[in-house]
Design a protein around this motif. Structure first.
Motif, PDB file in Angstrom:
ATOM      1  N   UNK B 125      -5.266  -8.211  -8.823  1.00  0.00           N
ATOM      2  CA  UNK B 125      -4.322  -7.640  -7.866  1.00  0.00           C
ATOM      3  C   UNK B 125      -4.514  -6.134  -7.772  1.00  0.00           C
ATOM      4  N   UNK B 126      -4.669  -5.516  -8.921  1.00  0.00           N
ATOM      5  CA  UNK B 126      -4.796  -4.063  -8.974  1.00  0.00           C
ATOM      6  C   UNK B 126      -5.987  -3.586  -8.140  1.00  0.00           C
ATOM      7  N   UNK B 127      -7.146  -4.237  -8.334  1.00  0.00           N
ATOM      8  CA  UNK B 127      -8.341  -3.812  -7.596  1.00  0.00           C
ATOM      9  C   UNK B 127      -8.220  -4.133  -6.115  1.00  0.00           C
ATOM     10  N   UNK B 128      -7.350  -5.099  -5.790  1.00  0.00           N
ATOM     11  CA  UNK B 128      -7.250  -5.521  -4.396  1.00  0.00           C
ATOM     12  C   UNK B 128      -6.255  -4.672  -3.599  1.00  0.00           C
ATOM     13  N   UNK B 129      -5.383  -3.959  -4.300  1.00  0.00           N
ATOM     14  CA  UNK B 129      -4.347  -3.192  -3.603  1.00  0.00           C
ATOM     15  C   UNK B 129      -4.892  -2.222  -2.551  1.00  0.00           C
ATOM     16  N   UNK B 130      -5.934  -1.416  -2.874  1.00  0.00           N
ATOM     17  CA  UNK B 130      -6.425  -0.486  -1.844  1.00  0.00           C
ATOM     18  C   UNK B 130      -6.885  -1.191  -0.568  1.00  0.00           C
ATOM     19  N   UNK B 131      -7.357  -2.445  -0.706  1.00  0.00           N
ATOM     20  CA  UNK B 131      -7.877  -3.155   0.463  1.00  0.00           C
ATOM     21  C   UNK B 131      -6.759  -3.438   1.461  1.00  0.00           C
ATOM     22  N   UNK B 132      -5.588  -3.788   0.951  1.00  0.00           N
ATOM     23  CA  UNK B 132      -4.499  -4.127   1.867  1.00  0.00           C
ATOM     24  C   UNK B 132      -3.715  -2.895   2.302  1.00  0.00           C
ATOM     25  N   UNK B 133      -4.089  -1.716   1.761  1.00  0.00           N
ATOM     26  CA  UNK B 133      -3.451  -0.489   2.225  1.00  0.00           C
ATOM     27  C   UNK B 133      -4.228   0.005   3.438  1.00  0.00           C
ATOM     28  N   UNK B 137      -3.797   5.593   5.843  1.00  0.00           N
ATOM     29  CA  UNK B 137      -2.932   6.088   4.775  1.00  0.00           C
ATOM     30  C   UNK B 137      -3.786   6.544   3.595  1.00  0.00           C
ATOM     31  N   UNK B 138      -4.753   5.696   3.224  1.00  0.00           N
ATOM     32  CA  UNK B 138      -5.630   6.031   2.103  1.00  0.00           C
ATOM     33  C   UNK B 138      -6.351   7.354   2.378  1.00  0.00           C
ATOM     34  N   UNK B 139      -6.854   7.515   3.609  1.00  0.00           N
ATOM     35  CA  UNK B 139      -7.591   8.731   3.958  1.00  0.00           C
ATOM     36  C   UNK B 139      -6.707   9.961   3.853  1.00  0.00           C
ATOM     37  N   UNK B 140      -5.463   9.848   4.322  1.00  0.00           N
ATOM     38  CA  UNK B 140      -4.568  11.008   4.259  1.00  0.00           C
ATOM     39  C   UNK B 140      -4.295  11.378   2.799  1.00  0.00           C
ATOM     40  N   UNK B 141      -4.061  10.365   1.970  1.00  0.00           N
ATOM     41  CA  UNK B 141      -3.790  10.637   0.555  1.00  0.00           C
ATOM     42  C   UNK B 141      -4.984  11.310  -0.122  1.00  0.00           C
ATOM     43  N   UNK B 190     -12.545  -3.860  -3.721  1.00  0.00           N
ATOM     44  CA  UNK B 190     -11.721  -5.012  -4.094  1.00  0.00           C
ATOM     45  C   UNK B 190     -11.967  -6.217  -3.209  1.00  0.00           C
ATOM     46  N   UNK B 191     -12.201  -5.953  -1.932  1.00  0.00           N
ATOM     47  CA  UNK B 191     -12.437  -7.042  -0.984  1.00  0.00           C
ATOM     48  C   UNK B 191     -13.688  -7.822  -1.363  1.00  0.00           C
ATOM     49  N   UNK B 192     -14.759  -7.082  -1.654  1.00  0.00           N
ATOM     50  CA  UNK B 192     -16.004  -7.764  -1.993  1.00  0.00           C
ATOM     51  C   UNK B 192     -15.971  -8.355  -3.389  1.00  0.00           C
ATOM     52  N   UNK B 193     -15.120  -7.775  -4.247  1.00  0.00           N
ATOM     53  CA  UNK B 193     -14.915  -8.378  -5.561  1.00  0.00           C
ATOM     54  C   UNK B 193     -14.368  -9.801  -5.399  1.00  0.00           C
ATOM     55  N   UNK B 194     -13.408  -9.958  -4.477  1.00  0.00           N
ATOM     56  CA  UNK B 194     -12.813 -11.277  -4.273  1.00  0.00           C
ATOM     57  C   UNK B 194     -13.841 -12.272  -3.753  1.00  0.00           C
ATOM     58  N   UNK B 195     -14.738 -11.776  -2.882  1.00  0.00           N
ATOM     59  CA  UNK B 195     -15.768 -12.689  -2.362  1.00  0.00           C
ATOM     60  C   UNK B 195     -16.751 -13.085  -3.462  1.00  0.00           C
ATOM     61  N   UNK B 196     -17.176 -12.115  -4.256  1.00  0.00           N
ATOM     62  CA  UNK B 196     -18.040 -12.434  -5.404  1.00  0.00           C
ATOM     63  C   UNK B 196     -17.347 -13.451  -6.311  1.00  0.00           C
TER      64      UNK B 196
END
Lengths: 430, 312
Positions: B125-133, B137-141, B190-196
């Motif tokens: 879940x932790x590694x996947x969080x940035x994917x669903x953000x 928003x991520x770029x601004x942060x 994280x997205x590609x982690x889930x696919x792997x």
């Protein structure tokens, strides 16, 4: 199962389709004016409660003042306003009355979105020149107010460094300004002597904010004599001097190459001695103990600030143009203009309005500086339908110069691009 | 996937029913695909068709002048434009770094969080969080983090005891693109982690058990079971990461506007800027068309290189 499924899906699709049609139908009725005596009005200040409230008040007063026409307000958020107008214009669904950002007026007028305004001359004459959108000698838009740029400074910093406080009558010369920056820097009290506010990556700020310096040096975005080329104006000696000065602000350590996202906050917190910003920060400036607003320096061609803010226009597709003009004339009453100046941080469009606005706008008042400055130094951004191309090209050039690129090359490239665009568009009918 | 499913469905349908039943079935099938097909046509095929046509004209976003056919003018102008070549180089640089690093990192993470257990779910879940953000928003942060007085520089000073001062990451021509690369990998890994991970779970566990009985080392297990078992997943990940990397846009728009000195300008960013800010629809279409051709040929090349060589 297989027999029933499609039918229910067809039904669902039909319902969705009907909903979509009703929705678009509503939109059509809304913009088209519904009944013949309703005038629709579009404004960009959906996100600005104070300003929208005044617009609504004007409309309410107008609707109450006569019973032939009804004006109906539709407010949009500023970010999506221009695209909404462009989309509505392409599908011929523009409202009767709409507001426009000053530099877009020529482009929209030439594209046939706007009708020339037919207002009583004595009403028009009272307005500041920078609040009028004139294209090819016809008035297409008129504003209730203008914005103004200024150097906001900590007075203590200037006094400690022994720098003269400039006025609209007697602004700093280029040499005086340079020595002021040098003295402030040497005092070591501030991280930056003069923050240019380069943290904003939006295009329009770069043109609105920094082209006045270029104009003060004697250059410009385009040769305003005919609007047919930028050659010699944007890459001439004056422009090169401006570029050297602009980049010099960074290399000499007076300004950061890229300001933080809120340069004004850095000024408030005492990180910078002076900041290049505008009247929209006049409110918070009042809370800075030693804060003063000063005119920009004169780099040879007089001090300059950008002119032209949001203005009002009538669409060419409006069926009741007379009524729309009547509404605009009604809305230009000094008491409304005064209301804008009072509730918003904006320069009132007329002297009359300034006189009754109070709250610092009266003769000798604290905000009076901005009105005097606007009247004396405001320079409109080039009035040409090709402005969207000019502004994006200039903004990029300015960004590249401040980042340390080869100024001569950057300016020459900008001129080549602008001239190619002018040629491709037949000089935009100029 | 779809290529293997379609013939099966057709084969199963043919013998089982009468003609009319088959007809009904195809009706049902069509009804199910209709909404997706409709959206595809409206938002993909029509725009692509328009792009192909407009690329050969001088169309403008708003203008009273009629649009004229200008032949190959736009392309000639494009190939003479140094900014286009710069954007192309930046895009290529981004893809060449991101594709291997991101896929390798994703695989590493996937292997680490493979298997059961509460902690593993937590890490997934932790590694996947940035994917669903939202990337905006991520770029601004990250823009705040990369600021001269931002988190990154403060951390650097803390870790190195004030020896390293850091720089104005996004405003330095040599660090702006690498800074965006790091952020982009962090966001999408994280997205590609889930696919792997899904690929890893298709490998039967008895193969590992057999290998363990034979005394295979962890590396041998990876080399001879995991890696060959991930063949399909590998191709999929390679193609999707490449396409995503070549389409770099949002981060640029939010964080640098292509600057400083065009060091982060990309092909898509240039197309959007030309088409919207500068209102040159025709020229922007030409950029998109060239970009389309490039992406298509790269994907085809990848398909060719990763084709199943065992099938004769």
């Amino acid at each position: 199962m297989g027999q029933h499924l499609p039918r229910s899906i067809v039904k669902a699709v039909a319902v969705a389709g009907a909903t979509a049609m009703i929705a678009t139908g509503c939109a059509k009725a809304g913009t088209g004016g519904g009944d013949a005596n309703t005038l629709t009005l579009w404004t960009h200040n959906g996100g600005n409660k104070a300003e929208l409230a005044i617009v609504k008040q004007i409309v309410k007063d107008y609707n109450g003042s006569q019973d032939q026409y009804t004006v109906d307000v539709k407010a949009f958020p500023q970010e999506s306003y221009n695209s909404a107008v462009t989309a509505a214009a392409t599908s011929k669904k523009l409202p009767c009355i709409l507001d426009t950002d000053a530099p877009n007026v020529a482009s929209w007028a030439r594209s046939g979105f706007l009708a020339p305004l037919d207002l009583p001359q004595e009403v028009v004459d009272k307005n500041l020149d920078s609040t009028k959108g004139i294209y090819q000698e016809k008035l297409y838009s008129i504003g209730y107010y203008d914005a103004a740029l200024a150097v906001f400074a900590h007075k203590d910093a200037l006094e400690k460094a022994g720098v003269r406080i400039p006025t609209v009558e007697e602004p700093w010369t280029a040499a005086e300004f340079e020595s002021a920056l040098d003295k402030i820097k040497k005092s070591g009290d501030y991280d930056h002597a003069f923050d240019l506010g380069t943290g904003d990556s939006g295009t329009e700020w770069w043109t609105y904010g920094y082209s006045p310096f270029l104009q003060s040096f004697g250059g410009d975005l385009i040769d305003r004599d005919g609007y047919k080329t930028a050659d010699g104006v944007l890459n001439g000696d004056a422009a090169k001097k401006w570029a050297a000065w602009f980049r010099g602000m960074v290399t000499k350590g007076y300004a950061p190459a890229k300001s933080s996202v809120d340069a004004f906050a850095d000024f408030q917190n005492g990180k910078s001695a002076m900041v290049w910003t505008g009247i929209w920060n006049a409110g918070p400036l009042g809370e800075v103990k030693d804060g003063v607003a000063l005119p920009p320096p004169d780099f040879g061609n007089g001090p300059k600030i950008g002119g032209g803010s949001w203005q009002w226009a009538v669409s060419s597709s409006c069926a009741k143009k007379d009524a729309a003009m009547d509404y605009l004339a009604f809305s230009l009453d000094p008491k409304y203009l005064a209301e804008f100046a009072d509730k918003q941080s904006v320069v009132p469009a007329t002297e009359e309005a300034a006189a009754i606005a109070g709250n610092g706008w009266e003769e000798g008042g604290s905000k009076r500086f901005f009105l005097d400055e606007s009247a004396a130094f405001a320079e409109l951004r080039p009035i040409t339908p090709g402005y969207p191309y000019l502004t994006s090209t200039f903004a990029k050039a300015a960004q590249d110069i401040i980042a340390g690129g080869d100024a001569d090359k950057i300016l020459d490239k900008a001129v080549t691009d602008i001239d190619a665009d002018l040629k491709a568009n037949d000089n935009y009918g100029n | 996937m779809s290529t293997t499913l379609a013939p099966q469905a057709a084969a199963a349908g043919a013998p089982s029913g009468t003609r009319s039943k088959a007809k009904t079935r195809s009706w049902v099938g069509f009804t199910f695909t209709a909404p997706a097909l409709f959206l595809l046509v409206v938002f993909f095929f029509i725009p692509v068709g328009l792009c192909f046509t407009l690329a050969f004209t001088n169309a403008r976003l708003i203008s009273p002048e009629p649009t004229q056919f200008t032949g190959l003018d736009n392309f000639q102008r494009l190939f003479e434009d140094p900014l286009f070549w710069k954007s192309l180089r930046n895009t290529a640089f981004f893809a060449i770094v991101v594709v291997p690093v991101q896929s390798a990192l994703a695989l590493l993470l996937a292997i680490l969080v493979n298997g059961q257990g509460r902690a593993k779910n937590f890490f997934r879940t932790l590694y996947f969080v940035p994917v669903v953000t939202s990337i905006v928003v991520v770029s601004i942060l990250w823009r705040f983090m990369y600021a001269p007085q931002g988190l990154v520089n403060n951390l650097l000073q803390m870790v190195t005891f004030n020896l390293v001062d850091g720089t104005d990451w996004l405003n330095n021509t040599s660090t702006a693109m690498p800074a965006i690369i790091v952020m982009s990998i962090w966001q999408a890994v994280g997205f590609h982690m889930v696919i792997w991970l899904s690929g890893l779970q298709t490998i039967p566990s008895d193969q590992y058990e057999a290998a363990a009985l034979d005394g295979a080392s962890e590396w041998d297990k990876f080399r001879f079971i995991t890696w060959p078992g991930l063949k399909e997943t590998r191709t999929f990940i390679l193609v999707t990461i490449t396409i995503a990397a070549l389409g770099l846009f949002a981060q640029i728009q939010v964080m640098t506007s292509g600057g400083p000195l065009d060091s982060t300008s990309t092909v898509v960013y240039q197309a959007v800027r030309t088409g919207y800010s500068q209102q040159q629809t025709g020229y922007a279409s030409a950029i998109s068309l060239v970009f389309f051709a490039l992406v298509l040929s790269i994907s085809l090349l990848q398909r060719f290189l990763t084709r199943d060589k065992d099938v004769r």
